[in-house]
Design an enzyme around this catalytic site. Structure first.
Site, PDB file in Angstrom:
ATOM      1  N   PRO A  66      35.995  38.399  41.254  1.00 23.81           N
ATOM      2  CG  PRO A  66      35.030  40.045  42.580  1.00 23.81           C
ATOM      3  CD  PRO A  66      35.745  38.742  42.645  1.00 23.81           C
ATOM      4  CG  HIS A  67      37.745  38.845  36.230  1.00 26.72           C
ATOM      5  ND1 HIS A  67      37.264  37.707  36.850  1.00 26.72           N
ATOM      6  CD2 HIS A  67      37.637  38.608  34.906  1.00 26.72           C
ATOM      7  CE1 HIS A  67      36.908  36.829  35.932  1.00 26.72           C
ATOM      8  NE2 HIS A  67      37.113  37.346  34.744  1.00 26.72           N
ATOM      9  CB  CYS A  68      35.349  44.099  34.761  1.00 26.61           C
ATOM     10  SG  CYS A  68      35.751  45.538  35.763  1.00 26.61           S
TER      11      CYS A  68
END
Length: 148
Positions: A66-68
């Site tokens: 998960p990344h942002c």
């Protein structure tokens, strides 16, 4: 790239107990908020969930990334979790996920974001590397393997 520049022993958790994708992202958000100034756990959670809505970050082979990007984030920062029990992460291969590397980068860090993701995905693409992570027995061992 040396992952120790974005990961620390304090943000490396072996045998984490999370029962769902949402709960795991909540845990990651809380950990990150405790270690960086700027974004709150709620802001981080919202950004990670928004990214997941675009498409799952479950890579396959039991790996989730998960990344942002966040405007209030000052530098790239990561969290590594080895889950006690694998969870459904909506991965393309339908396998449950037991290793999660979460990444938050500054909003304007497009190239860094892609470079870091490529490094992480490259490491996780090797079965021997994944097996080494799964063979660890502590936070310290997990950190050593991911940063070696």
């Amino acid at each position: 790239m040396d992952l120790s520049s974005i990961l620390s022993k304090q943000r490396t958790l072996w045998c984490a107990s999370c029962q769902s994708k949402k709960r795991t992202i909540e845990e990651i958000s809380q950990i990150l908020a405790e270690h960086i100034s700027g974004p709150s756990a709620h802001e981080i959670f919202d950004a990670l969930i928004e990214r997941e809505r675009l498409g799952s970050t479950g890579l396959g082979d039991g790996i989730g990334i998960p990344h942002c990007r966040l405007p209030s984030c000052e530098k790239p920062i990561g969290v590594l979790l080895m889950l006690e029990t694998p969870i459904d992460f909506d991965s393309l291969d339908k396998q449950k996920v037991d290793i999660i590397f979460a990444l938050v980068v500054p909003q304007e860090a497009n190239d860094d974001h892609l470079d870091i993701l490529a490094t992480i995905a490259g490491k996780f693409s090797h079965a021997d590397f994944r097996d080494s992570l799964r063979a660890t027995q502590s936070d310290d061992e997990l950190f050593y393997v991911i940063t070696s």
